[in-house]
Design a protein around this motif. Structure first.
Motif, mmCIF file in Angstrom:
data_model
loop_
_atom_site.group_PDB
_atom_site.id
_atom_site.type_symbol
_atom_site.label_atom_id
_atom_site.label_comp_id
_atom_site.label_asym_id
_atom_site.label_seq_id
_atom_site.Cartn_x
_atom_site.Cartn_y
_atom_site.Cartn_z
ATOM 1 N N ILE A 1 -13.940 7.192 11.677
ATOM 2 C CA ILE A 1 -12.933 6.582 10.815
ATOM 3 C C ILE A 1 -12.781 5.121 11.218
ATOM 4 O O ILE A 1 -12.600 4.810 12.392
ATOM 5 C CB ILE A 1 -11.573 7.309 10.934
ATOM 6 N N SER A 2 -12.827 4.243 10.227
ATOM 7 C CA SER A 2 -12.693 2.808 10.492
ATOM 8 C C SER A 2 -11.291 2.331 10.114
ATOM 9 O O SER A 2 -10.529 3.045 9.458
ATOM 10 C CB SER A 2 -13.727 2.025 9.682
ATOM 11 N N ASP A 3 -10.971 1.112 10.519
ATOM 12 C CA ASP A 3 -9.685 0.533 10.144
ATOM 13 C C ASP A 3 -9.594 0.387 8.628
ATOM 14 O O ASP A 3 -8.524 0.574 8.041
ATOM 15 C CB ASP A 3 -9.456 -0.799 10.847
ATOM 16 N N HIS A 4 -10.706 0.103 7.977
ATOM 17 C CA HIS A 4 -10.736 0.003 6.516
ATOM 18 C C HIS A 4 -10.397 1.358 5.883
ATOM 19 O O HIS A 4 -9.647 1.413 4.904
ATOM 20 C CB HIS A 4 -12.113 -0.481 6.048
ATOM 21 N N ASP A 5 -10.918 2.450 6.436
ATOM 22 C CA ASP A 5 -10.614 3.788 5.922
ATOM 23 C C ASP A 5 -9.121 4.091 6.020
ATOM 24 O O ASP A 5 -8.528 4.647 5.094
ATOM 25 C CB ASP A 5 -11.386 4.862 6.695
ATOM 26 N N ILE A 6 -8.522 3.718 7.142
ATOM 27 C CA ILE A 6 -7.096 3.979 7.349
ATOM 28 C C ILE A 6 -6.264 3.201 6.348
ATOM 29 O O ILE A 6 -5.370 3.755 5.691
ATOM 30 C CB ILE A 6 -6.681 3.641 8.797
ATOM 31 N N ARG A 7 -6.564 1.921 6.182
ATOM 32 C CA ARG A 7 -5.810 1.097 5.230
ATOM 33 C C ARG A 7 -6.016 1.583 3.796
ATOM 34 O O ARG A 7 -5.064 1.608 3.009
ATOM 35 C CB ARG A 7 -6.206 -0.367 5.373
ATOM 36 N N ALA A 8 -7.226 1.986 3.463
ATOM 37 C CA ALA A 8 -7.487 2.496 2.113
ATOM 38 C C ALA A 8 -6.709 3.786 1.863
ATOM 39 O O ALA A 8 -6.152 3.984 0.773
ATOM 40 C CB ALA A 8 -8.986 2.729 1.931
ATOM 41 N N ALA A 9 -6.638 4.666 2.861
ATOM 42 C CA ALA A 9 -5.888 5.919 2.711
ATOM 43 C C ALA A 9 -4.400 5.628 2.545
ATOM 44 O O ALA A 9 -3.727 6.253 1.710
ATOM 45 C CB ALA A 9 -6.130 6.829 3.913
ATOM 46 N N MET B 1 -2.259 6.620 -0.752
ATOM 47 C CA MET B 1 -1.068 7.473 -0.681
ATOM 48 C C MET B 1 0.163 6.763 -1.226
ATOM 49 O O MET B 1 0.973 7.363 -1.927
ATOM 50 C CB MET B 1 -0.818 7.927 0.759
ATOM 51 N N ARG B 2 0.331 5.499 -0.906
ATOM 52 C CA ARG B 2 1.493 4.745 -1.379
ATOM 53 C C ARG B 2 1.444 4.576 -2.892
ATOM 54 O O ARG B 2 2.466 4.689 -3.568
ATOM 55 C CB ARG B 2 1.561 3.397 -0.682
ATOM 56 N N LEU C 1 -8.482 11.695 4.265
ATOM 57 C CA LEU C 1 -9.879 11.326 4.492
ATOM 58 C C LEU C 1 -10.777 12.548 4.636
ATOM 59 O O LEU C 1 -11.986 12.417 4.832
ATOM 60 C CB LEU C 1 -9.994 10.444 5.746
ATOM 61 N N GLY C 2 -10.187 13.743 4.570
ATOM 62 C CA GLY C 2 -10.972 14.970 4.677
ATOM 63 C C GLY C 2 -11.458 15.232 6.088
ATOM 64 O O GLY C 2 -12.499 15.864 6.285
#
Length: 97
Positions: free
Chosen positions: A9-17, A21-22, A39-40
């Motif tokens: 998991i990258s920082d980009h994945d976290i921000r995209a998730a 959600m928001r 992110l499954g």
């Protein structure tokens, strides 16, 4: 930058998730578990959690919705007796022999 090596998991994945959600529910409370689920993936060793949380906190969309801010503080003020009956304590006079 890779935040979680176990699950890639990258920082980009976290921000995209967080953004997803928001946008899907502006009032949702976002937690690390919800991000992993979105992110499954699932947390493995937990070694990434400090960096994972720092990455979450750096997102501008992580803030708690305004109507939920200070919700706990308000409920504590309402229950100053911790849910006990009014006469839950023995008076000092009746306790003396």
């Amino acid at each position: 930058m890779i935040v979680c090596h176990c699950t890639q998991i990258s920082d980009h994945d976290i921000r995209a998730a967080i953004n997803w959600m928001r946008n899907a529910d502006p009032e949702t409370i976002i937690t690390p578990g919800k991000i992993y689920h979105a992110l499954g993936k699932a947390a493995d060793c937990g070694g990434c959690m400090p960096l994972f949380l720092d990455t979450m906190r750096s997102s501008s969309k992580l803030e708690v919705p305004a109507q939920l801010t200070n919700l706990r503080a308000a409920s504590i003020r309402e229950k100053s007796n911790e849910g006990r009956r009014q006469g839950h304590r023995l008076s000092q006079q009746s306790a003396a022999p």
